[in-house]
Design an enzyme around this catalytic site. Structure first.
Site, PDB file in Angstrom:
ATOM      1  N   HIS A 177     -14.062  -4.355   3.805  1.00 50.29           N
ATOM      2  CA  HIS A 177     -12.897  -4.731   4.595  1.00 50.29           C
ATOM      3  C   HIS A 177     -12.265  -3.495   5.200  1.00 50.29           C
ATOM      4  O   HIS A 177     -12.396  -2.400   4.675  1.00 50.29           O
ATOM      5  CB  HIS A 177     -11.894  -5.611   3.864  1.00 50.29           C
ATOM      6  CG  HIS A 177     -11.466  -5.136   2.515  1.00 50.29           C
ATOM      7  ND1 HIS A 177     -10.570  -4.120   2.326  1.00 50.29           N
ATOM      8  CD2 HIS A 177     -11.804  -5.565   1.282  1.00 50.29           C
ATOM      9  CE1 HIS A 177     -10.376  -3.956   1.028  1.00 50.29           C
ATOM     10  NE2 HIS A 177     -11.109  -4.800   0.371  1.00 50.29           N
TER      11      HIS A 177
ATOM     12  N   HIS B 138      -3.836   4.243  -7.351  1.00 52.65           N
ATOM     13  CA  HIS B 138      -3.453   2.845  -7.549  1.00 52.65           C
ATOM     14  C   HIS B 138      -4.630   1.964  -7.175  1.00 52.65           C
ATOM     15  O   HIS B 138      -5.645   2.444  -6.666  1.00 52.65           O
ATOM     16  CB  HIS B 138      -2.211   2.481  -6.738  1.00 52.65           C
ATOM     17  CG  HIS B 138      -2.326   2.828  -5.274  1.00 52.65           C
ATOM     18  ND1 HIS B 138      -2.135   4.096  -4.795  1.00 52.65           N
ATOM     19  CD2 HIS B 138      -2.641   2.070  -4.196  1.00 52.65           C
ATOM     20  CE1 HIS B 138      -2.312   4.114  -3.492  1.00 52.65           C
ATOM     21  NE2 HIS B 138      -2.633   2.896  -3.093  1.00 52.65           N
TER      22      HIS B 138
ATOM     23  N   TYR C   7       0.131 -11.424  -4.848  1.00 49.69           N
ATOM     24  CA  TYR C   7      -0.630 -10.381  -4.142  1.00 49.69           C
ATOM     25  C   TYR C   7      -2.015 -10.297  -4.760  1.00 49.69           C
ATOM     26  O   TYR C   7      -2.167 -10.386  -5.982  1.00 49.69           O
ATOM     27  CB  TYR C   7       0.127  -9.060  -4.265  1.00 49.69           C
ATOM     28  CG  TYR C   7      -0.561  -7.889  -3.634  1.00 49.69           C
ATOM     29  CD1 TYR C   7      -0.855  -7.877  -2.266  1.00 49.69           C
ATOM     30  CD2 TYR C   7      -0.913  -6.770  -4.393  1.00 49.69           C
ATOM     31  CE1 TYR C   7      -1.476  -6.789  -1.697  1.00 49.69           C
ATOM     32  CE2 TYR C   7      -1.527  -5.678  -3.818  1.00 49.69           C
ATOM     33  CZ  TYR C   7      -1.817  -5.694  -2.465  1.00 49.69           C
ATOM     34  OH  TYR C   7      -2.441  -4.608  -1.900  1.00 49.69           O
TER      35      TYR C   7
ATOM     36  N   HIS D  37       3.796   3.454  -4.744  1.00 46.92           N
ATOM     37  CA  HIS D  37       2.627   4.307  -4.962  1.00 46.92           C
ATOM     38  C   HIS D  37       2.769   5.491  -4.028  1.00 46.92           C
ATOM     39  O   HIS D  37       2.560   5.383  -2.826  1.00 46.92           O
ATOM     40  CB  HIS D  37       1.336   3.515  -4.716  1.00 46.92           C
ATOM     41  CG  HIS D  37       1.219   2.322  -5.612  1.00 46.92           C
ATOM     42  ND1 HIS D  37       0.961   1.049  -5.154  1.00 46.92           N
ATOM     43  CD2 HIS D  37       1.373   2.205  -6.949  1.00 46.92           C
ATOM     44  CE1 HIS D  37       0.943   0.214  -6.184  1.00 46.92           C
ATOM     45  NE2 HIS D  37       1.200   0.885  -7.271  1.00 46.92           N
TER      46      HIS D  37
ATOM     47  N   GLU E  60       3.445   4.623  -0.257  1.00 47.05           N
ATOM     48  CA  GLU E  60       3.427   3.180  -0.055  1.00 47.05           C
ATOM     49  C   GLU E  60       4.518   2.499  -0.893  1.00 47.05           C
ATOM     50  O   GLU E  60       4.450   2.494  -2.116  1.00 47.05           O
ATOM     51  CB  GLU E  60       2.060   2.614  -0.453  1.00 47.05           C
ATOM     52  CG  GLU E  60       0.883   3.332   0.206  1.00 47.05           C
ATOM     53  CD  GLU E  60      -0.477   2.812  -0.297  1.00 47.05           C
ATOM     54  OE1 GLU E  60      -0.506   1.766  -0.971  1.00 47.05           O
ATOM     55  OE2 GLU E  60      -1.487   3.477  -0.030  1.00 47.05           O
TER      56      GLU E  60
ATOM     57  N   HIS F 152      -7.438   3.673  -4.699  1.00 44.80           N
ATOM     58  CA  HIS F 152      -6.946   4.458  -3.583  1.00 44.80           C
ATOM     59  C   HIS F 152      -6.066   5.605  -4.037  1.00 44.80           C
ATOM     60  O   HIS F 152      -5.269   5.457  -4.952  1.00 44.80           O
ATOM     61  CB  HIS F 152      -6.102   3.512  -2.690  1.00 44.80           C
ATOM     62  CG  HIS F 152      -5.781   4.042  -1.340  1.00 44.80           C
ATOM     63  ND1 HIS F 152      -4.700   3.593  -0.618  1.00 44.80           N
ATOM     64  CD2 HIS F 152      -6.384   4.965  -0.561  1.00 44.80           C
ATOM     65  CE1 HIS F 152      -4.665   4.213   0.549  1.00 44.80           C
ATOM     66  NE2 HIS F 152      -5.678   5.055   0.609  1.00 44.80           N
TER      67      HIS F 152
END
Ligand SMILES: [Fe+2]
Length: 437
Positions: free
Chosen positions: A288, A367, A346, A361, A337, A331
């Site tokens: 993605h 994270h 989520y 984050h 973020e 990540h």
């Protein structure tokens, strides 16, 4: 009363409440109709390039110099401004919170602003702050403007009425609104209690991201942005105007409402947007794209592709990718973020991140999906799945986000957030298959 809107993003709008109140063919006639005063509101330097040059002409009962008197200092101690560094003792970490509690005392939108992070430097007109607002009281005679930046309002509980000098925006959860720097407004509550998130942008204005190879359609489409038609009140009773200016608050008393703009034209104006009209684009075979594919609005920093702020959403969508770990990947990021959840669940965190909650984050802190989320996604049958009834968002900035004392000491902070990754197992055993027992 129903309020009306004009469609488009950054258009040169024009609107009048009384016939002939908007001058035609000129901005500043010798005597504007109805005895109105002509006034320009500049959102960019006069000489900014056309693409970023923003100003509106307001035709009002009194000029804005009559809407301020002698200022006194005012105090809104929970609304912080960058730089706001080192005002708590909480150690570095990934943080997550349950919702900010609703107030018990009468609290309006301005009094109810609770800063969670600040970033950059308001004096350099760069960076942002992430706030949560909680309120149970409408602003009646109090009005506000913020010289420090525009406000991106993201309701999570309860509907609001943003009564601005350029028109009225009715706003409910699922919609967002942007109130430009300097715009006078008050906030009325449609529901008894409200909560939501605010991104205060000290820098260049939020705008639509370029679409690149995506082309001329999808993501946020300009026609879905709505700017209110002119609206005014002629109220000759005591009112107050509160100003946020370089991090400090000031208050002035006046004898009338400052919401007296009978007509206006220009491209510097408030607007709202329904997040349900965002047309998401994603992978249709494998992998993605980076979450930037879900950027609704971006505030450039001057360095190409390096946003002062990206406002990104995670909307309902189909997941169809083959041979793909479908949730967000693990990540570490130079951008920081700040996430919130408007409703639903989520996809990287099935538990613990609840509507009204927050996660942070920060710069280069790792994270990603929690242990149950990783297990489930790694073993799931990869048929098409509709991710439905969800709306998370992110305020992402190039600057590290400095936590406020309020955020650090908030009782809803989940001290065990780090444990959500504790059960991620070592799968490496020297064989190409790995250990999936
Ligand atoms: Fe991330």
């Amino acid at each position: 009363m129903a309020f009306s809107y004009m469609p488009g993003f950054g258009n040169d709008f024009e609107t009048e409440t009384l016939p002939g109140s908007l001058p035609q063919g000129r901005n500043s006639p010798q005597r504007p109709a109805y005895g109105l005063y002509a006034e320009q509101l500049s959102g960019s330097p006069f000489t900014a390039p056309r693409g970023t040059n923003e100003r509106s002409w307001l035709y009002r009962i009194r000029p804005s110099v009559k809407h301020t008197g002698r200022f006194k200092a005012a105090s809104y101690p929970l609304w912080k401004t960058a730089p706001n560094v080192g005002d708590h003792e909480l150690a570095l970490g990934q943080y997550r919170w349950n919702p900010v509690p609703m107030p018990k005392e009468p609290t309006d939108f301005i009094q109810g602003m609770r800063s969670i992070t600040t970033a950059g430097d308001v004096l350099g007109q760069t960076g942002m702050a992430a706030h949560v607002y909680v309120a149970n009281t409408s602003m009646v005679d109090d009005h506000f403007f913020n010289a420090d930046g525009e406000l991106l309002v993201v309701p999570q509980v309860g509907a609001l009425r943003l009564v601005t000098e350029m028109g009225v925006i009715e706003l409910r959860p699922g919609e967002i609104a942007v109130l430009p720097r300097g715009l006078v407004f008050k906030v009325e509550l449609v529901d008894a209690e409200v909560r939501g998130y605010v991104c205060e942008n000290y820098g260049a204005k939020l705008t639509l991201p370029d679409r690149g190879p995506i082309g001329a359609n999808c993501l946020a489409n300009p026609r879905d942005f709505k700017t209110p038609c002119a609206w005014f009140e002629e109220k000759e009773t005591p009112c107050r105007l509160i100003v946020k200016w370089c991090g400090n608050f000031h208050i002035t008393e006046i004898g009338h409402s400052p919401l007296d703009v009978v007509a206006w034209h220009g491209n510097y104006a408030p607007y709202k947007y329904d997040l349900a009209t965002f047309s998401p684009v994603g992978a249709i075979l494998f992998d993605h794209p980076d979450p930037s594919i879900f950027t609704v609005l971006t505030a450039p920093s001057g360095e190409e592709g390096t946003a002062n702020i990206d406002f990104v959403i995670f909307p309902p969508r189909w997941l169809v990718a083959e041979d793909t770990f479908r949730p967000p990947w693990y990540h570490r990021n130079i951008m920081s973020e700040f996430m919130g959840l408007i409703h639903g669940q989520y996809d990287a965190k099935e538990e613990g991140f609840v509507p009204g909650g927050i996660s942070l984050h920060n710069l280069m802190l790792a994270h990603g999906p929690d242990a149950p989320g990783f297990e489930k996604a790694s073993r799931a049958e990869l048929k098409p799945v509709k991710l439905d009834n969800t709306m998370a968002f992110m305020f992402e900035t190039r600057f590290p986000q400095m936590l406020t004392r309020y955020g650090a000491e908030l009782e809803t902070r989940q001290d065990n957030y780090i444990d959500c990754w504790a059960d991620l197992k070592k799968r490496f055993n020297g064989t190409p298959e790995g250990d999936w027992s």
